[in-house]
Design a protein around this motif. Sequence first.
Motif, PDB file in Angstrom:
ATOM      1  N   ALA A 114      37.088  43.803  38.899  1.00 12.86           N
ATOM      2  CA  ALA A 114      37.907  43.825  37.689  1.00 12.86           C
ATOM      3  C   ALA A 114      38.151  45.264  37.240  1.00 12.86           C
ATOM      4  CB  ALA A 114      37.214  43.044  36.575  1.00 12.86           C
ATOM      5  N   ASN A 115      39.367  45.586  36.987  1.00 13.17           N
ATOM      6  CA  ASN A 115      39.781  46.902  36.491  1.00 13.17           C
ATOM      7  C   ASN A 115      39.476  48.056  37.441  1.00 13.17           C
ATOM      8  OD1 ASN A 115      40.743  45.778  34.052  1.00 13.17           O
ATOM      9  ND2 ASN A 115      38.654  45.766  33.249  1.00 13.17           N
ATOM     10  N   ASN A 116      39.261  47.777  38.733  1.00  9.29           N
ATOM     11  CA  ASN A 116      39.103  48.828  39.737  1.00  9.29           C
ATOM     12  C   ASN A 116      37.922  49.758  39.437  1.00  9.29           C
ATOM     13  OD1 ASN A 116      40.751  51.709  40.827  1.00  9.29           O
ATOM     14  ND2 ASN A 116      40.394  50.022  42.209  1.00  9.29           N
ATOM     15  N   ILE A 117      36.849  49.209  38.874  1.00  5.86           N
ATOM     16  CA  ILE A 117      35.707  50.018  38.437  1.00  5.86           C
ATOM     17  C   ILE A 117      34.920  50.599  39.611  1.00  5.86           C
ATOM     18  CG2 ILE A 117      33.507  49.977  37.183  1.00  5.86           C
ATOM     19  CD1 ILE A 117      35.939  49.865  35.354  1.00  5.86           C
ATOM     20  N   SER A 118      34.571  49.794  40.615  1.00  2.17           N
ATOM     21  CA  SER A 118      33.696  50.265  41.699  1.00  2.17           C
ATOM     22  C   SER A 118      34.276  51.433  42.486  1.00  2.17           C
ATOM     23  CB  SER A 118      33.329  49.109  42.639  1.00  2.17           C
ATOM     24  OG  SER A 118      32.463  48.225  41.985  1.00  2.17           O
ATOM     25  N   PRO A 119      35.525  51.382  42.982  1.00  2.00           N
ATOM     26  CA  PRO A 119      36.051  52.549  43.703  1.00  2.00           C
ATOM     27  C   PRO A 119      36.115  53.810  42.838  1.00  2.00           C
ATOM     28  CG  PRO A 119      37.385  50.616  44.156  1.00  2.00           C
ATOM     29  CD  PRO A 119      36.453  50.253  43.049  1.00  2.00           C
ATOM     30  N   GLN A 120      36.455  53.643  41.572  1.00  2.00           N
ATOM     31  CA  GLN A 120      36.508  54.798  40.680  1.00  2.00           C
ATOM     32  C   GLN A 120      35.095  55.329  40.419  1.00  2.00           C
ATOM     33  OE1 GLN A 120      38.690  54.161  37.063  1.00  2.00           O
ATOM     34  NE2 GLN A 120      38.472  56.286  36.416  1.00  2.00           N
ATOM     35  N   GLN A 121      34.121  54.447  40.247  1.00  8.17           N
ATOM     36  CA  GLN A 121      32.736  54.868  40.041  1.00  8.17           C
ATOM     37  C   GLN A 121      32.209  55.625  41.262  1.00  8.17           C
ATOM     38  OE1 GLN A 121      29.899  51.660  39.614  1.00  8.17           O
ATOM     39  NE2 GLN A 121      28.333  53.008  38.809  1.00  8.17           N
ATOM     40  N   PHE A 122      32.524  55.131  42.467  1.00  7.93           N
ATOM     41  CA  PHE A 122      32.116  55.805  43.693  1.00  7.93           C
ATOM     42  C   PHE A 122      32.683  57.225  43.720  1.00  7.93           C
ATOM     43  CE2 PHE A 122      32.748  57.314  47.946  1.00  7.93           C
ATOM     44  CZ  PHE A 122      31.600  56.944  48.627  1.00  7.93           C
ATOM     45  N   THR A 123      33.977  57.357  43.429  1.00  6.94           N
ATOM     46  CA  THR A 123      34.659  58.653  43.457  1.00  6.94           C
ATOM     47  C   THR A 123      34.067  59.611  42.427  1.00  6.94           C
ATOM     48  OG1 THR A 123      36.664  57.521  44.203  1.00  6.94           O
ATOM     49  CG2 THR A 123      36.940  59.745  43.346  1.00  6.94           C
ATOM     50  N   GLU A 124      33.792  59.117  41.232  1.00  5.99           N
ATOM     51  CA  GLU A 124      33.200  59.966  40.192  1.00  5.99           C
ATOM     52  C   GLU A 124      31.774  60.387  40.562  1.00  5.99           C
ATOM     53  OE1 GLU A 124      33.731  57.608  36.668  1.00  5.99           O
ATOM     54  OE2 GLU A 124      35.873  58.072  36.573  1.00  5.99           O
ATOM     55  N   ALA A 125      31.008  59.487  41.197  1.00  9.06           N
ATOM     56  CA  ALA A 125      29.655  59.840  41.641  1.00  9.06           C
ATOM     57  C   ALA A 125      29.716  60.893  42.748  1.00  9.06           C
ATOM     58  CB  ALA A 125      28.906  58.598  42.123  1.00  9.06           C
TER      59      ALA A 125
END
Length: 170
Positions: A114-125
């Motif tokens: 939902a809301n593309n959270i995981s790929p964005q979280q990976f990139t930010e990490a």
Amino acid sequence: MITPLFFLTVSAFSLPLLENSTYSQTDTHCTLTVKEERLQDNIVLTMSTNNNNHYDVKIYHLSDLQAPSRGQLTQQAIDNIEQQEELNYVVDHNLFKRIDNKTVIYTTTIANDANNISPQQFTEAFKAHSYRTKLHITGLNPLAFIASQRQADAFFRCAEQQQIATLAKR
């Protein structure tokens, strides 16, 4: 004599890191591609974002992990692993391309939630870990990805510009 030898030595050690990642940009996409530290020609990580602020994270490899299937990926910092938390993601394993009878390329993609959270979280990490990350994917040996700072900085500048442009359109 010492100066050319010093330059040659410094160049020899810095070239692999400079060639380890590439950055590309179009009018609608920003993409950072990073080769795996040890298996540079066989495993590649790509992170991308578009002008709709949609992130995508894929690992291209030669291992059939029962594709198509779902799996688990764990992301850690390369340094100070004991002090850093592990981030876990659901991933999808798929056939990407059959080159010939012997060579097949597969993808492991961080699943869009939902809301593309995981790929964005990976990139930010990845950014928070100084453009370095260690990945554990069930069925593969641990992987290490280290991007050139120049290439990664350009990618994250592009991603920020995409995000600003998206907010301006709203």
